[in-house]
Design a protein around this motif. Structure first.
Motif, PDB file in Angstrom:
ATOM      1  N   TYR A  25       0.850  -1.186   0.000  1.00  0.00           N
ATOM      2  CA  TYR A  25       0.000   0.000   0.000  1.00  0.00           C
ATOM      3  C   TYR A  25       0.888   1.238   0.000  1.00  0.00           C
ATOM      4  O   TYR A  25       1.797   1.357   0.815  1.00  0.00           O
ATOM      5  N   THR A  26       0.603   2.153  -0.955  1.00  0.00           N
ATOM      6  CA  THR A  26       1.406   3.363  -1.109  1.00  0.00           C
ATOM      7  C   THR A  26       0.491   4.574  -1.197  1.00  0.00           C
ATOM      8  O   THR A  26      -0.555   4.524  -1.861  1.00  0.00           O
ATOM      9  N   ASP A  27       0.869   5.665  -0.538  1.00  0.00           N
ATOM     10  CA  ASP A  27       0.115   6.923  -0.677  1.00  0.00           C
ATOM     11  C   ASP A  27       0.231   7.409  -2.116  1.00  0.00           C
ATOM     12  O   ASP A  27       1.315   7.361  -2.721  1.00  0.00           O
ATOM     13  N   LEU A  28      -0.884   7.886  -2.664  1.00  0.00           N
ATOM     14  CA  LEU A  28      -0.878   8.391  -4.041  1.00  0.00           C
ATOM     15  C   LEU A  28       0.128   9.523  -4.203  1.00  0.00           C
ATOM     16  O   LEU A  28       0.781   9.656  -5.244  1.00  0.00           O
ATOM     17  N   VAL A  29       0.308  10.315  -3.138  1.00  0.00           N
ATOM     18  CA  VAL A  29       1.216  11.453  -3.220  1.00  0.00           C
ATOM     19  C   VAL A  29       2.674  10.996  -3.359  1.00  0.00           C
ATOM     20  O   VAL A  29       3.535  11.763  -3.796  1.00  0.00           O
ATOM     21  N   ASP A  30       2.966   9.754  -2.999  1.00  0.00           N
ATOM     22  CA  ASP A  30       4.332   9.243  -3.098  1.00  0.00           C
ATOM     23  C   ASP A  30       4.665   8.665  -4.467  1.00  0.00           C
ATOM     24  O   ASP A  30       5.809   8.253  -4.705  1.00  0.00           O
ATOM     25  N   MET A  31       3.682   8.613  -5.366  1.00  0.00           N
ATOM     26  CA  MET A  31       3.904   8.006  -6.684  1.00  0.00           C
ATOM     27  C   MET A  31       4.357   9.089  -7.670  1.00  0.00           C
ATOM     28  O   MET A  31       3.619  10.031  -7.977  1.00  0.00           O
ATOM     29  N   LYS A  32       5.564   8.945  -8.177  1.00  0.00           N
ATOM     30  CA  LYS A  32       6.183   9.975  -9.014  1.00  0.00           C
ATOM     31  C   LYS A  32       5.451  10.154 -10.338  1.00  0.00           C
ATOM     32  O   LYS A  32       5.413  11.268 -10.899  1.00  0.00           O
ATOM     33  N   TRP A  33       4.868   9.072 -10.863  1.00  0.00           N
ATOM     34  CA  TRP A  33       4.224   9.192 -12.179  1.00  0.00           C
ATOM     35  C   TRP A  33       3.039  10.163 -12.154  1.00  0.00           C
ATOM     36  O   TRP A  33       2.682  10.756 -13.181  1.00  0.00           O
ATOM     37  N   VAL A  34       2.403  10.333 -10.963  1.00  0.00           N
ATOM     38  CA  VAL A  34       1.273  11.261 -10.853  1.00  0.00           C
ATOM     39  C   VAL A  34       1.751  12.695 -11.106  1.00  0.00           C
ATOM     40  O   VAL A  34       1.109  13.465 -11.832  1.00  0.00           O
ATOM     41  N   PHE A  35       2.909  13.050 -10.528  1.00  0.00           N
ATOM     42  CA  PHE A  35       3.444  14.404 -10.730  1.00  0.00           C
ATOM     43  C   PHE A  35       3.889  14.609 -12.179  1.00  0.00           C
ATOM     44  O   PHE A  35       3.734  15.695 -12.745  1.00  0.00           O
ATOM     45  N   VAL A  36       4.431  13.556 -12.776  1.00  0.00           N
ATOM     46  CA  VAL A  36       4.827  13.655 -14.190  1.00  0.00           C
ATOM     47  C   VAL A  36       3.598  13.885 -15.065  1.00  0.00           C
ATOM     48  O   VAL A  36       3.600  14.720 -15.991  1.00  0.00           O
ATOM     49  N   LEU A  37       2.504  13.156 -14.747  1.00  0.00           N
ATOM     50  CA  LEU A  37       1.271  13.302 -15.528  1.00  0.00           C
ATOM     51  C   LEU A  37       0.703  14.721 -15.392  1.00  0.00           C
ATOM     52  O   LEU A  37       0.307  15.343 -16.393  1.00  0.00           O
ATOM     53  N   ILE A  38       0.670  15.228 -14.145  1.00  0.00           N
ATOM     54  CA  ILE A  38       0.143  16.593 -13.930  1.00  0.00           C
ATOM     55  C   ILE A  38       0.993  17.618 -14.685  1.00  0.00           C
ATOM     56  O   ILE A  38       0.469  18.547 -15.320  1.00  0.00           O
ATOM     57  N   LEU A  39       2.327  17.447 -14.635  1.00  0.00           N
ATOM     58  CA  LEU A  39       3.217  18.380 -15.333  1.00  0.00           C
ATOM     59  C   LEU A  39       2.989  18.330 -16.840  1.00  0.00           C
ATOM     60  O   LEU A  39       2.954  19.370 -17.517  1.00  0.00           O
ATOM     61  N   LEU A  40       2.796  17.128 -17.388  1.00  0.00           N
ATOM     62  CA  LEU A  40       2.555  16.991 -18.830  1.00  0.00           C
ATOM     63  C   LEU A  40       1.229  17.640 -19.229  1.00  0.00           C
ATOM     64  O   LEU A  40       1.132  18.324 -20.267  1.00  0.00           O
ATOM     65  N   LEU A  41       0.194  17.424 -18.379  1.00  0.00           N
ATOM     66  CA  LEU A  41      -1.110  18.006 -18.706  1.00  0.00           C
ATOM     67  C   LEU A  41      -1.063  19.529 -18.660  1.00  0.00           C
ATOM     68  O   LEU A  41      -1.605  20.218 -19.553  1.00  0.00           O
ATOM     69  N   LEU A  42      -0.432  20.088 -17.634  1.00  0.00           N
ATOM     70  CA  LEU A  42      -0.315  21.549 -17.541  1.00  0.00           C
ATOM     71  C   LEU A  42       0.521  22.105 -18.690  1.00  0.00           C
ATOM     72  O   LEU A  42       0.222  23.178 -19.242  1.00  0.00           O
ATOM     73  N   SER A  43       1.616  21.387 -19.043  1.00  0.00           N
ATOM     74  CA  SER A  43       2.460  21.843 -20.159  1.00  0.00           C
ATOM     75  C   SER A  43       1.691  21.815 -21.462  1.00  0.00           C
ATOM     76  O   SER A  43       1.806  22.735 -22.302  1.00  0.00           O
ATOM     77  N   ALA A  44       0.883  20.746 -21.651  1.00  0.00           N
ATOM     78  CA  ALA A  44       0.091  20.657 -22.882  1.00  0.00           C
ATOM     79  C   ALA A  44      -0.928  21.799 -22.951  1.00  0.00           C
ATOM     80  O   ALA A  44      -1.131  22.417 -24.006  1.00  0.00           O
ATOM     81  N   GLU A  45      -1.594  22.102 -21.821  1.00  0.00           N
ATOM     82  CA  GLU A  45      -2.571  23.188 -21.797  1.00  0.00           C
ATOM     83  C   GLU A  45      -1.892  24.525 -22.095  1.00  0.00           C
ATOM     84  O   GLU A  45      -2.398  25.336 -22.894  1.00  0.00           O
ATOM     85  N   TRP A  46      -0.738  24.755 -21.477  1.00  0.00           N
ATOM     86  CA  TRP A  46      -0.014  26.016 -21.713  1.00  0.00           C
ATOM     87  C   TRP A  46       0.401  26.152 -23.173  1.00  0.00           C
ATOM     88  O   TRP A  46       0.273  27.212 -23.784  1.00  0.00           O
ATOM     89  N   PHE A  47       0.878  25.051 -23.761  1.00  0.00           N
ATOM     90  CA  PHE A  47       1.328  25.089 -25.147  1.00  0.00           C
ATOM     91  C   PHE A  47       0.170  25.397 -26.089  1.00  0.00           C
ATOM     92  O   PHE A  47       0.288  26.232 -27.013  1.00  0.00           O
ATOM     93  N   LEU A  48      -0.980  24.734 -25.863  1.00  0.00           N
ATOM     94  CA  LEU A  48      -2.129  24.938 -26.753  1.00  0.00           C
ATOM     95  C   LEU A  48      -2.668  26.361 -26.618  1.00  0.00           C
ATOM     96  O   LEU A  48      -3.052  26.995 -27.610  1.00  0.00           O
ATOM     97  N   ARG A  49      -2.735  26.880 -25.406  1.00  0.00           N
ATOM     98  CA  ARG A  49      -3.208  28.245 -25.197  1.00  0.00           C
ATOM     99  C   ARG A  49      -2.270  29.247 -25.873  1.00  0.00           C
ATOM    100  O   ARG A  49      -2.713  30.226 -26.493  1.00  0.00           O
TER     101      ARG A  49
END
Length: 687
Positions: free
Chosen positions: A657-681
């Protein structure tokens, strides 16, 4: 992989999604210079990012499950004792274990060991072990691979053992199939042997003592067995016994006389007969320590307690000591000067008052406290341990060995056994050892290891003192017998304690003494040394040198190491024979010497049995669901293991059992989504 909410409600998930959608709607509800499709894409990106961020604040747990396959273990344990080489008609071919591993392939994990007295890694073909303990080898294997997938145990031995308990009992604790490889020969061949000699290791000068000899003869009916006994090369007994059957056994009691003081060597021999299998088992050497007289120990008490009997029996197991027990009320009729040591067991204040002459003398004293002792009087009478107890309550204290204790040596098995024995009962309170005291055992109360002394020693102006702060030695004696079938650990502890306390009763300024007078072949030789200054205080500032010399003239020189306030030497294993030693030291301008002798006794245990015990191996294999094989059948072993349905790969499920906040891929996903939104805007000119 799945989510679990732990103590958090699962309704937070839709709440986080709603929050993300609401935030994205507020951000993109106003008309902007974007095509409709692009607004929907940016809306979705922002909704997912905000939902993830909200979910991180809730902090659900992520459950991951992995499956770990564990191959079945095949353990190979081969007997490395001398009996395999001396009497082994059936032998294993070289490289049999490699053939077995090759036939089993990669589906099994094979581990190899050899054993005699102890278990060791890898196989060996030296067959030079002086003792065999099959039960101990099985016990060590079971401990080493506890909770592992043991598929099979392959035990290659002749079934002969001379140490430990019956291996059939230990084999029941190994939850796997045992395949025994029956080495040796079960057919008795022409042989005479001394299978056992019973004797007391000490005798008193001028007294007779008895030696009980068990002699055996096989395939020698009609012959005469000629027995001789020599003392230091001089014949002291001879006897002829007629051999009446093909499998002949006879117990021969012989009376001998202790005519000389010191360690006496007696050699017992059977004359060989024609075409005898082996003459190595025809001779046995024993050593008797002939003493001038016993040292006397006085055990004083106020009330009857089972500990008193335990103390008397254990101390008298060492023939150097004789114990007299007495009530303090009867002490007037006792001549204190006759005793080398006094043991004061749980005395009252009035009893201490009657013993002022003893307390003010130089006689070593062992103080024992408990629930009935007067603690104030106990504290006033000695300086080794102070007990502060305000309430009439008790606490149970397990013995916790102190590794730095160096006043004398206890064997590792004894220290280990005592640490596992039931607790002694001590007065409830706090305990403090003096700065000059040496603590052998500390108190372990429940699972808490404390610094409270349980057994401590001190030197008070040249007089040795011991203090035991608990009662219940009878529990130790019963528990040890129940678990191990003997009282060796309790006897060794109490005997060594008394031996240490009386060691300097003759007030020698410099003394060197061995842990025992006779060591077994291969056993480490341990010696102790003590040096006292003019005030009879222990010191260890000067170097202490020692030279051991064998009868053949070979010398071994050593330098003692400082240990506590004394000296110790581990000279390692020495060759078989008799040795004299001379130790030297100097304190200022005063030179001191000490001498003595020790003996390294040859072990002939492996020659005492020549007929293999395949019945034992057959029973062990059958009770475990395995099979006994002869060396000629070793080629069948791999097939038997493969066909055994109980021997298979086990798959273990591992949940994490792992806290979601400890999973690095979640932060990578959030960064990619924000970067994609910024690029499109930015591309659409909205930034």
């Amino acid at each position: 992989m799945s989510f679990t909410w732990g103590s958090v409600s699962g309704w937070w998930l839709p709440a986080c999604l709603v929050l993300g959608l609401l935030y994205a709607w507020l951000m993109y509800r106003q008309p902007v210079q974007l095509v409709k499709s692009m607004r929907y894409i940016l809306f979705a990106l922002r909704a997912v990012v905000v939902s993830f961020l909200a979910l991180l604040l809730v902090s659900p747990l992520v459950r991951s499950i992995t499956y770990q396959p564990q191959k079945p273990l095949v353990l190979i344990a081969q007997d490395n004792s001398e009996s395999i080489k001396l009497f082994g008609k059936n032998a294993l071919r070289g490289g049999w274990e490699e053939s077995l591993k090759k036939e089993l392939g990669n589906d099994y994990e094979v581990h190899e060991f050899h054993f005699d007295k102890d278990l060791k890694d890898s196989l060996s073909t030296r067959f030079d072990g002086k003792q065999t303990d099959i039960s101990n080898a099985l016990h060590q294997l079971n401990e080493r691979f506890v909770n592992r997938n043991i598929g099979a145990l392959v035990l290659a031995t002749d079934g002969l053992y001379n140490l430990g308990t019956d291996p059939q009992y230990e084999a029941r604790n190994i939850k796997t199939n045992i395949y025994t490889i029956a080495l040796g020969d079960t057919v008795p061949r022409r042989d005479l042997l001394l299978s056992n000699v019973n004797y007391n290791k000490t005798a008193f000068l001028g007294n007779d003592f008895e030696v009980e000899i068990l002699a055996e003869a096989y395939q020698s009916a009609g012959e005469n067995m000629h027995l001789t006994i020599t003392e230091d090369g001089r014949q002291v007994h001879t006897q002829n016994i007629s051999i009446a059957s093909a499998a002949f056994k006879k117990v021969i009691p012989v009376k001998l006389n202790a005519g000389k003081k010191g360690i006496r060597k007696f050699t017992i021999s059977l004359a060989p007969v024609k075409n005898e299998l082996s003459v190595q088992n025809n001779t046995e050497t024993i050593y008797i320590d002939v003493l001038d007289a016993r040292q006397k120990v006085l055990l004083l008490y106020d009330g009857v307690n089972p500990d008193i009997s335990v103390l008397k029996q254990a101390i008298e197991s060492n023939k150097n000591f004789e114990v007299k027990t007495s009530l303090v009320s009867d002490v007037a009729s006792i001549k204190m000067a006759d005793y080398s040591l006094a043991i004061l067991y749980q005395l009252s204040a009035s009893s201490y008052g009657k013993l002022q002459t003893l307390l003010q003398s130089k006689t070593p004293i062992w103080f024992i406290a408990g629930t009935q002792a007067d603690l104030q009087a106990f504290n006033n009478a000695q300086k080794a341990v102070k007990i502060n107890a305000g309430r009439q309550e008790v606490q149970e204290a397990f013995a916790q060995p102190v590794s730095t204790f160096s006043a004398f040596t206890l064997t590792d098995p004894t220290r280990d056994k005592i640490s596992k024995l039931p607790p002694l009962v001590s007065p409830f309170g706090s305990y403090e050892a003096s700065g000059t005291a040496s603590v052998l055992f500390k108190q372990k109360i429940g699972n808490v290891e404390t610094n409270y002394p349980l057994l401590a020693f001190n030197d008070e102006a040249g007089r040795k003192i011991a203090a035991l702060t608990g009662e219940g030695l009878w529990r130790w004696q019963l528990a040890e017998y129940r678990e191990f079938g003997n009282h060796h650990a309790v006897e060794e502890l109490l005997s060594q304690t008394v031996q240490y306390l009386t060691a300097n009763a003759n007030r020698q300024r410099f003394r060197v003494y061995a842990a025992k007078n006779v060591f077994d072949e291969g056993e480490n030789v341990l010696l102790n040394a003590e040096l006292y200054n003019d005030a009879l205080e222990l010191i260890n500032t000067p170097d202490v040198k020692i030279n051991l010399k064998s009868r053949s003239g070979k010398s071994y020189s050593f330098l003692f190491t400082r240990s506590g306030q004394s000296y110790q030497l581990n000279a390692g294993a020495l060759p078989v024979g008799e040795y004299s030693y001379l130790a030297t030291t100097a304190n200022g301008k005063q030179a001191f010497t000490a001498n003595g002798q020790i003996t390294i006794k040859q072990l002939n245990l492996e020659t005492r049995q020549s007929t293999a015990n395949h019945g034992l191996l057959r029973n062990m294999a059958a009770q475990s669901g395995g099979q006994m094989l002869l060396p000629s059948q070793i080629g069948k072993l791999a097939g038997l293991i493969r066909k055994n349905e109980n021997i298979k790969t086990v798959v273990y499920e591992d949940k994490r059992y792992t806290d979601l906040v400890d999973m690095k891929w979640v932060f990578v996903l959030i960064l990619l989504l924000l970067s994609a939104e910024w690029f499109l805007r930015k591309r659409e000119g909205e930034i």
